[in-house]
Scaffold this motif. Structure first.
Motif, short mmCIF file in Angstrom:
data_model
loop_
_atom_site.label_atom_id
_atom_site.label_comp_id
_atom_site.label_asym_id
_atom_site.label_seq_id
_atom_site.Cartn_x
_atom_site.Cartn_y
_atom_site.Cartn_z
N VAL A 118 0.84 -1.20 0.00
CA VAL A 118 0.00 0.00 0.00
C VAL A 118 0.88 1.25 0.00
N GLY A 119 1.94 1.23 0.80
CA GLY A 119 2.83 2.38 0.86
C GLY A 119 3.52 2.66 -0.46
N CYS A 120 4.02 1.62 -1.11
CA CYS A 120 4.68 1.81 -2.42
C CYS A 120 3.69 2.26 -3.49
N LEU A 121 2.46 1.74 -3.41
CA LEU A 121 1.44 2.20 -4.35
C LEU A 121 1.14 3.68 -4.15
N LEU A 122 1.05 4.12 -2.89
CA LEU A 122 0.79 5.54 -2.63
C LEU A 122 1.94 6.42 -3.16
N ILE A 123 3.17 5.99 -2.95
CA ILE A 123 4.31 6.77 -3.43
C ILE A 123 4.33 6.81 -4.95
N GLY A 124 4.10 5.67 -5.60
CA GLY A 124 4.08 5.63 -7.06
C GLY A 124 2.97 6.48 -7.65
N ILE A 125 1.80 6.42 -7.05
CA ILE A 125 0.67 7.22 -7.54
C ILE A 125 0.93 8.70 -7.31
N ALA A 126 1.58 9.05 -6.19
CA ALA A 126 1.92 10.45 -5.93
C ALA A 126 2.88 10.98 -7.01
N LEU A 127 3.84 10.17 -7.42
CA LEU A 127 4.78 10.61 -8.47
C LEU A 127 4.10 10.71 -9.83
N ILE A 128 3.18 9.79 -10.11
CA ILE A 128 2.43 9.89 -11.37
C ILE A 128 1.55 11.13 -11.35
N ALA A 129 0.95 11.43 -10.19
CA ALA A 129 0.15 12.65 -10.05
C ALA A 129 1.02 13.90 -10.24
N ALA A 130 2.27 13.84 -9.76
CA ALA A 130 3.18 14.97 -9.95
C ALA A 130 3.44 15.20 -11.44
N ALA A 131 3.60 14.11 -12.19
CA ALA A 131 3.82 14.24 -13.64
C ALA A 131 2.59 14.84 -14.31
N VAL A 132 1.41 14.42 -13.90
CA VAL A 132 0.16 14.94 -14.48
C VAL A 132 -0.01 16.42 -14.12
N LEU A 133 0.25 16.77 -12.86
CA LEU A 133 0.14 18.18 -12.45
C LEU A 133 1.13 19.05 -13.23
N ARG A 134 2.31 18.53 -13.42
CA ARG A 134 3.33 19.29 -14.16
C ARG A 134 2.90 19.51 -15.60
N ARG A 135 2.14 18.57 -16.14
CA ARG A 135 1.68 18.69 -17.53
C ARG A 135 0.51 19.65 -17.69
N ILE A 136 -0.45 19.60 -16.77
CA ILE A 136 -1.69 20.35 -17.01
C ILE A 136 -1.71 21.74 -16.38
N LEU A 137 -0.90 21.97 -15.34
CA LEU A 137 -0.93 23.28 -14.69
C LEU A 137 0.16 24.19 -15.29
N PRO A 138 -0.17 25.45 -15.52
CA PRO A 138 0.84 26.36 -16.06
C PRO A 138 1.92 26.71 -15.03
N SER A 139 1.55 26.79 -13.75
CA SER A 139 2.51 27.09 -12.68
C SER A 139 2.31 26.08 -11.55
N VAL A 140 3.39 25.41 -11.18
CA VAL A 140 3.29 24.40 -10.13
C VAL A 140 4.22 24.69 -8.95
N GLY A 141 4.77 25.87 -8.89
CA GLY A 141 5.61 26.25 -7.75
C GLY A 141 6.89 25.44 -7.70
N MET A 142 7.22 24.94 -6.52
CA MET A 142 8.48 24.23 -6.33
C MET A 142 8.48 22.82 -6.93
N LEU A 143 7.38 22.37 -7.45
CA LEU A 143 7.35 21.09 -8.14
C LEU A 143 8.12 21.16 -9.46
N ALA A 144 8.29 22.37 -9.97
CA ALA A 144 9.06 22.58 -11.19
C ALA A 144 10.54 22.66 -10.82
N VAL A 145 11.31 21.68 -11.29
CA VAL A 145 12.73 21.64 -10.98
C VAL A 145 13.55 21.87 -12.24
N ARG A 146 13.19 21.18 -13.30
CA ARG A 146 13.90 21.29 -14.57
C ARG A 146 12.91 21.78 -15.61
#
Length: 189
Positions: A118-146
Protein backbone atom coordinates in the motif's frame (compact mmCIF):
# COMPACT_ATOMS: atom_id res chain seq x y z
CA UNK A 1 68.34 45.07 -20.14
CA UNK A 2 65.15 46.15 -18.54
CA UNK A 3 61.72 45.54 -19.98
CA UNK A 4 60.23 48.85 -18.97
CA UNK A 5 58.12 51.22 -20.92
CA UNK A 6 58.03 54.91 -20.35
CA UNK A 7 54.61 56.50 -20.28
CA UNK A 8 54.01 58.07 -23.68
CA UNK A 9 52.33 61.47 -23.37
CA UNK A 10 51.92 61.68 -27.16
CA UNK A 11 48.34 61.49 -28.47
CA UNK A 12 47.02 58.35 -30.10
CA UNK A 13 46.78 58.14 -33.85
CA UNK A 14 43.42 58.98 -35.27
CA UNK A 15 42.12 60.80 -32.20
CA UNK A 16 42.65 64.16 -33.85
CA UNK A 17 43.58 65.90 -30.65
CA UNK A 18 45.78 65.77 -27.68
CA UNK A 19 43.32 63.76 -25.58
CA UNK A 20 45.26 61.42 -23.33
CA UNK A 21 44.59 57.71 -23.34
CA UNK A 22 42.30 56.55 -20.46
CA UNK A 23 44.27 55.15 -17.54
CA UNK A 24 42.18 51.95 -17.28
CA UNK A 25 43.10 50.78 -20.76
CA UNK A 26 46.89 51.17 -20.36
CA UNK A 27 48.78 47.98 -19.75
CA UNK A 28 50.50 47.87 -16.36
CA UNK A 29 54.15 48.87 -16.38
CA UNK A 30 56.46 46.26 -14.95
CA UNK A 31 59.16 47.53 -12.59
CA UNK A 32 60.74 44.13 -11.98
CA UNK A 33 64.27 43.46 -13.26
CA UNK A 34 63.22 40.06 -14.67
CA UNK A 35 62.46 40.29 -18.35
CA UNK A 36 59.28 38.71 -19.61
CA UNK A 37 58.78 37.36 -23.11
CA UNK A 38 57.18 39.90 -25.36
CA UNK A 39 55.32 38.96 -28.50
CA UNK A 40 52.21 37.22 -29.75
CA UNK A 41 53.01 33.93 -27.95
CA UNK A 42 53.34 35.53 -24.51
CA UNK A 43 50.41 34.64 -22.25
CA UNK A 44 48.47 37.60 -20.96
CA UNK A 45 47.91 37.85 -17.20
CA UNK A 46 44.31 37.29 -16.09
CA UNK A 47 43.91 40.29 -13.79
CA UNK A 48 44.78 43.01 -16.34
CA UNK A 49 42.54 41.31 -18.92
CA UNK A 50 39.65 41.29 -16.46
CA UNK A 51 40.30 44.95 -15.57
CA UNK A 52 40.39 45.86 -19.26
CA UNK A 53 37.14 43.98 -19.82
CA UNK A 54 35.44 45.84 -16.98
CA UNK A 55 36.79 49.16 -18.24
CA UNK A 56 35.50 48.38 -21.74
CA UNK A 57 32.09 47.43 -20.35
CA UNK A 58 31.93 50.61 -18.28
CA UNK A 59 32.93 52.81 -21.20
CA UNK A 60 30.14 51.39 -23.36
CA UNK A 61 32.49 49.66 -25.79
CA UNK A 62 31.66 46.31 -27.40
CA UNK A 63 30.74 43.70 -24.78
CA UNK A 64 32.80 40.59 -24.32
CA UNK A 65 31.39 37.29 -25.52
CA UNK A 66 32.88 35.42 -22.57
CA UNK A 67 30.73 34.03 -19.80
CA UNK A 68 30.75 36.19 -16.67
CA UNK A 69 33.09 35.02 -13.94
CA UNK A 70 30.38 35.52 -11.30
CA UNK A 71 26.86 34.21 -11.83
CA UNK A 72 24.38 36.82 -10.73
CA UNK A 73 21.12 34.94 -11.24
CA UNK A 74 19.72 31.64 -12.44
CA UNK A 75 16.78 31.08 -14.71
CA UNK A 76 13.58 29.86 -13.13
CA UNK A 77 12.31 26.53 -14.50
CA UNK A 78 9.50 26.72 -17.02
CA UNK A 79 6.27 26.89 -15.01
CA UNK A 80 8.14 27.51 -11.77
CA UNK A 81 6.02 30.48 -10.71
CA UNK A 82 3.48 30.52 -7.92
CA UNK A 83 0.55 28.12 -8.17
CA UNK A 84 -1.72 30.65 -6.42
CA UNK A 85 -1.84 34.48 -6.35
CA UNK A 86 0.94 36.30 -4.52
CA UNK A 87 -1.37 37.50 -1.71
CA UNK A 88 -2.26 33.91 -0.76
CA UNK A 89 -0.41 32.36 2.21
CA UNK A 90 2.76 30.39 1.46
CA UNK A 91 1.24 26.87 1.76
CA UNK A 92 -1.54 27.78 -0.67
CA UNK A 93 0.99 29.02 -3.23
CA UNK A 94 2.79 25.67 -3.17
CA UNK A 95 -0.23 23.34 -3.09
CA UNK A 96 0.97 21.01 -5.91
CA UNK A 97 4.23 20.25 -4.12
CA UNK A 98 2.49 19.91 -0.75
CA UNK A 99 -0.06 17.48 -2.22
CA UNK A 100 2.69 15.26 -3.65
CA UNK A 101 4.71 15.41 -0.40
CA UNK A 102 1.64 14.59 1.70
CA UNK A 103 0.82 11.52 -0.42
CA UNK A 104 4.48 10.43 -0.31
CA UNK A 105 4.60 10.87 3.48
CA UNK A 106 1.40 8.80 3.79
CA UNK A 107 3.03 6.08 1.67
CA UNK A 108 6.18 6.08 3.81
CA UNK A 109 4.09 5.94 7.00
CA UNK A 110 2.04 3.07 5.60
CA UNK A 111 5.23 1.20 4.70
CA UNK A 112 6.63 1.79 8.18
CA UNK A 113 3.41 0.48 9.76
CA UNK A 114 3.83 -2.87 8.01
CA UNK A 115 1.91 -2.39 4.75
CA UNK A 116 4.66 -2.09 2.12
CA UNK A 117 2.47 -2.75 -0.92
CA UNK A 118 0.00 0.00 0.00
CA UNK A 119 2.83 2.38 0.86
CA UNK A 120 4.68 1.81 -2.42
CA UNK A 121 1.44 2.20 -4.35
CA UNK A 122 0.79 5.54 -2.63
CA UNK A 123 4.31 6.77 -3.43
CA UNK A 124 4.08 5.63 -7.06
CA UNK A 125 0.67 7.22 -7.54
CA UNK A 126 1.92 10.45 -5.93
CA UNK A 127 4.78 10.61 -8.47
CA UNK A 128 2.43 9.89 -11.37
CA UNK A 129 0.15 12.65 -10.05
CA UNK A 130 3.18 14.97 -9.95
CA UNK A 131 3.82 14.24 -13.64
CA UNK A 132 0.16 14.94 -14.48
CA UNK A 133 0.14 18.18 -12.45
CA UNK A 134 3.33 19.29 -14.16
CA UNK A 135 1.68 18.69 -17.53
CA UNK A 136 -1.69 20.35 -17.01
CA UNK A 137 -0.93 23.28 -14.69
CA UNK A 138 0.84 26.36 -16.06
CA UNK A 139 2.51 27.09 -12.68
CA UNK A 140 3.29 24.40 -10.13
CA UNK A 141 5.61 26.25 -7.75
CA UNK A 142 8.48 24.23 -6.33
CA UNK A 143 7.35 21.09 -8.14
CA UNK A 144 9.06 22.58 -11.19
CA UNK A 145 12.73 21.64 -10.98
CA UNK A 146 13.90 21.29 -14.57
CA UNK A 147 12.16 21.87 -17.88
CA UNK A 148 8.54 20.76 -18.11
CA UNK A 149 9.34 17.79 -20.36
CA UNK A 150 12.19 16.56 -18.16
CA UNK A 151 10.09 16.86 -15.00
CA UNK A 152 7.19 14.97 -16.58
CA UNK A 153 9.43 12.15 -17.81
CA UNK A 154 11.30 11.88 -14.50
CA UNK A 155 8.22 11.92 -12.27
CA UNK A 156 6.30 9.64 -14.64
CA UNK A 157 9.01 6.99 -15.04
CA UNK A 158 9.77 6.87 -11.32
CA UNK A 159 6.06 6.68 -10.50
CA UNK A 160 5.41 3.86 -12.98
CA UNK A 161 8.49 1.93 -11.80
CA UNK A 162 7.54 2.18 -8.11
CA UNK A 163 3.91 1.27 -8.89
CA UNK A 164 4.98 -1.79 -10.90
CA UNK A 165 7.33 -2.87 -8.11
CA UNK A 166 4.45 -2.58 -5.65
CA UNK A 167 2.22 -4.70 -7.89
CA UNK A 168 4.76 -7.53 -8.31
CA UNK A 169 5.79 -7.50 -4.65
CA UNK A 170 5.77 -10.85 -2.82
CA UNK A 171 3.79 -12.47 -1.22
CA UNK A 172 0.86 -12.92 -3.58
CA UNK A 173 1.75 -10.44 -6.35
CA UNK A 174 -1.18 -8.58 -7.88
CA UNK A 175 0.55 -8.52 -11.26
CA UNK A 176 2.15 -11.64 -12.69
CA UNK A 177 4.92 -11.01 -15.21
CA UNK A 178 6.03 -14.37 -16.71
CA UNK A 179 9.67 -13.56 -17.47
CA UNK A 180 10.23 -11.81 -14.14
CA UNK A 181 10.38 -15.01 -12.09
CA UNK A 182 12.93 -16.63 -14.40
CA UNK A 183 15.00 -13.41 -14.54
CA UNK A 184 15.12 -13.21 -10.76
CA UNK A 185 15.96 -16.90 -10.48
CA UNK A 186 18.74 -16.46 -13.08
CA UNK A 187 20.32 -13.44 -11.36
CA UNK A 188 19.97 -14.64 -7.73
CA UNK A 189 20.97 -18.27 -8.32
Amino acid sequence: MRAERAADPAPERGTGGGAPKPAASKPPVSKSPVSKPVGPAAPAPAAPAAAAGRAAAESGAAKSRRFPSITRDTARPEGGGRAAPGDAPAPARQWPMLAVLTATAAGLLSTAMGHPRVGCLLIGIALIAAAVLRRILPSVGMLAVRSRFTDMVTYGLLGVAITLLALVMEPKPLLNIPFLESAVRFTVR
